[in-house]
Design an enzyme around this catalytic site. Structure first.
Site, PDB file in Angstrom:
ATOM      1  CB  SER A   1      -9.319  64.764  39.907  1.00  0.00           C
ATOM      2  OG  SER A   1      -8.156  64.425  39.197  1.00  0.00           O
TER       3      SER A   1
ATOM      4  CB  THR B   1      -7.303  59.014  43.338  1.00  0.00           C
ATOM      5  OG1 THR B   1      -6.239  59.776  42.786  1.00  0.00           O
ATOM      6  CG2 THR B   1      -7.728  59.609  44.651  1.00  0.00           C
TER       7      THR B   1
ATOM      8  NE  ARG C   1      -0.019  71.827  42.144  1.00  0.00           N
ATOM      9  CZ  ARG C   1       0.908  70.903  42.256  1.00  0.00           C
ATOM     10  NH1 ARG C   1       0.565  69.611  42.230  1.00  0.00           N
ATOM     11  NH2 ARG C   1       2.181  71.213  42.370  1.00  0.00           N
TER      12      ARG C   1
ATOM     13  CD  GLU D   1      -2.175  70.129  45.476  1.00  0.00           C
ATOM     14  OE1 GLU D   1      -1.513  69.337  44.800  1.00  0.00           O
ATOM     15  OE2 GLU D   1      -3.424  70.206  45.406  1.00  0.00           O
TER      16      GLU D   1
ATOM     17  CG  HIS E   1     -24.644  83.835  59.419  1.00  0.00           C
ATOM     18  ND1 HIS E   1     -25.757  84.450  59.927  1.00  0.00           N
ATOM     19  CD2 HIS E   1     -24.690  84.048  58.075  1.00  0.00           C
ATOM     20  CE1 HIS E   1     -26.460  84.985  58.938  1.00  0.00           C
ATOM     21  NE2 HIS E   1     -25.826  84.760  57.798  1.00  0.00           N
TER      22      HIS E   1
ATOM     23  CE  LYS F   1      -2.632  60.850  45.650  1.00  0.00           C
ATOM     24  NZ  LYS F   1      -2.845  61.300  44.284  1.00  0.00           N
TER      25      LYS F   1
END
Ligand code: F6R
Length: 330
Positions: free
Chosen positions: A45, A91, A138, A217, A233, A324
């Site tokens: 998301s 989430t 996703r 994933e 750099h 989670k």
């Protein structure tokens, strides 16, 4: 649940469906002038916010921050537009950030398929754009990019032409589908057995991040990404010893400034002198949005083909679910 093949195939159709949803959305005008915008969202998301922030940055009159954490920066207040984007709506980082934004008097809008974010918005009286749920977040990037862009347009913070560019990007993908599949297979073969390092110009950082996330994933691979000019750099020195464990995937977009393009070419030359594993993928399209959508679809397929080469399961993300679940016990 549909297969990942079906879900990636649906990307152009998702854009069409998302545009139809966006056309019906009516938003409340913020009470206070918007001085800055924060798009809160994690993972699949969050990437929508990163992409849209890059697409609008050249014209948007106020800064747009794509934010991936619990606690908002100190500048967020009553002149901030905070968009909470969570596909599941559950989430915790996004929910806590949005609650914090509420406490600071920010103007809040939700983008979700439901869950606690929808509940929060309806209880507190905030607008919430609902997208169809039930798939891996996703795979819903087509929905989030359209809703976020459309929200900014409706609040006069972005130019209407951007939705037209998303639509032409959708058409471009459909017109180029055979070529996209052929190249995605080549990229998967190239990356087989290697750790991908994805490079692009700084204005395509979100696309490079999307590639990394999809290789993580869908393909279950470590991957990192960096951008030009910053990688000149530091990271370029890291290739010094030469190392064939890695596969450098350069995303050539053809629209970098003259100095950045020269940096890109020299970087390809220097990395190529240290490893044989260099692949340059060329974007198609006439605008940054078209080229971004083209590359997103290309790397989505490459991540799936790489999974197929390893007989993997591109859908499962058990470790994220486990994490989670453990967090929900706190
Ligand atoms: C799963 C995925 C994850 C989730 C992330 C946040 O497909 O891509 O990165 O997007 O864990 O969850 P949501 O999107 O539901 O807020």
């Amino acid at each position: 649940m549909e297969t990942m093949n079906e879900l990636i195939t649906a990307f152009p159709q998702n854009i069409t469906d998302a545009l139809a949803i966006a056309a019906k959305v009516n938003l409340t005008t913020p009470e206070n002038p918007v001085h800055n915008i924060v798009v809160c969202g994690m993972g699949g998301s969050g990437i929508g916010g990163k992409l849209v922030a890059q697409w609008v940055q050249n014209e948007c009159p106020v800064p747009v921050l794509s934010f991936q954490d619990y606690h908002l920066p100190a500048f967020v207040g009553k002149n901030t537009l905070v968009i909470g984007s969570s596909y599941s709506g559950n989430t915790e980082e996004t929910l806590i950030a949005v609650e914090e934004a509420h406490g600071r008097g920010a103007h809040i809008i939700g983008v979700t398929s439901g869950g606690l974010l929808e509940k929060f918005c309806s209880e507190k009286g905030y607008d919430c754009v609902i997208v169809p749920g039930g798939n891996p977040p996703r795979t819903a990037v087509g929905f989030s990019i359209v809703q976020l862009t459309s929200i900014l347009i409706k609040l006069n913070l972005a130019d209407e032409k951007l939705l037209g560019e998303i639509e032409s990007g959708r058409k471009l993908i459909l017109a180029e589908l055979d070529g996209i599949h052929a190249e995605a297979k080549k990229i998967a073969e190239f990356l087989r057995g290697k750790v991908p390092a994805v490079y692009a110009g700084a204005n395509y950082e979100a696309v490079a991040v999307r590639a990394k996330q999809q290789f993580n994933e869908n393909s279950k691979e470590l991957c990192w990404q960096h951008v030009i000019p910053e990688m000149n750099h530091n990271e370029l020195v890291g290739w010094g010893g030469g190392d064939d464990r890695f596969g450098a995937l350069f995303l050539q977009t053809g629209d970098l400034t003259m100095r950045n393009q020269r940096r890109f070419d020299i970087s390809v030359e220097l990395v190529s002198a240290r490893t044989k594993n260099v692949y340059i993928a060329h974007a198609k399209g006439n605008t940054q949005i078209e080229r971004s959508l083209y590359l997103i679809h290309l790397v989505d397929w490459a991540s799936l083909y790489l999974s197929d080469l390893k007989d993997g399961d591109p859908i499962e993300i058990r470790v994220i679910d486990y994490l989670k679940d453990e967090m929900s016990k706190l």
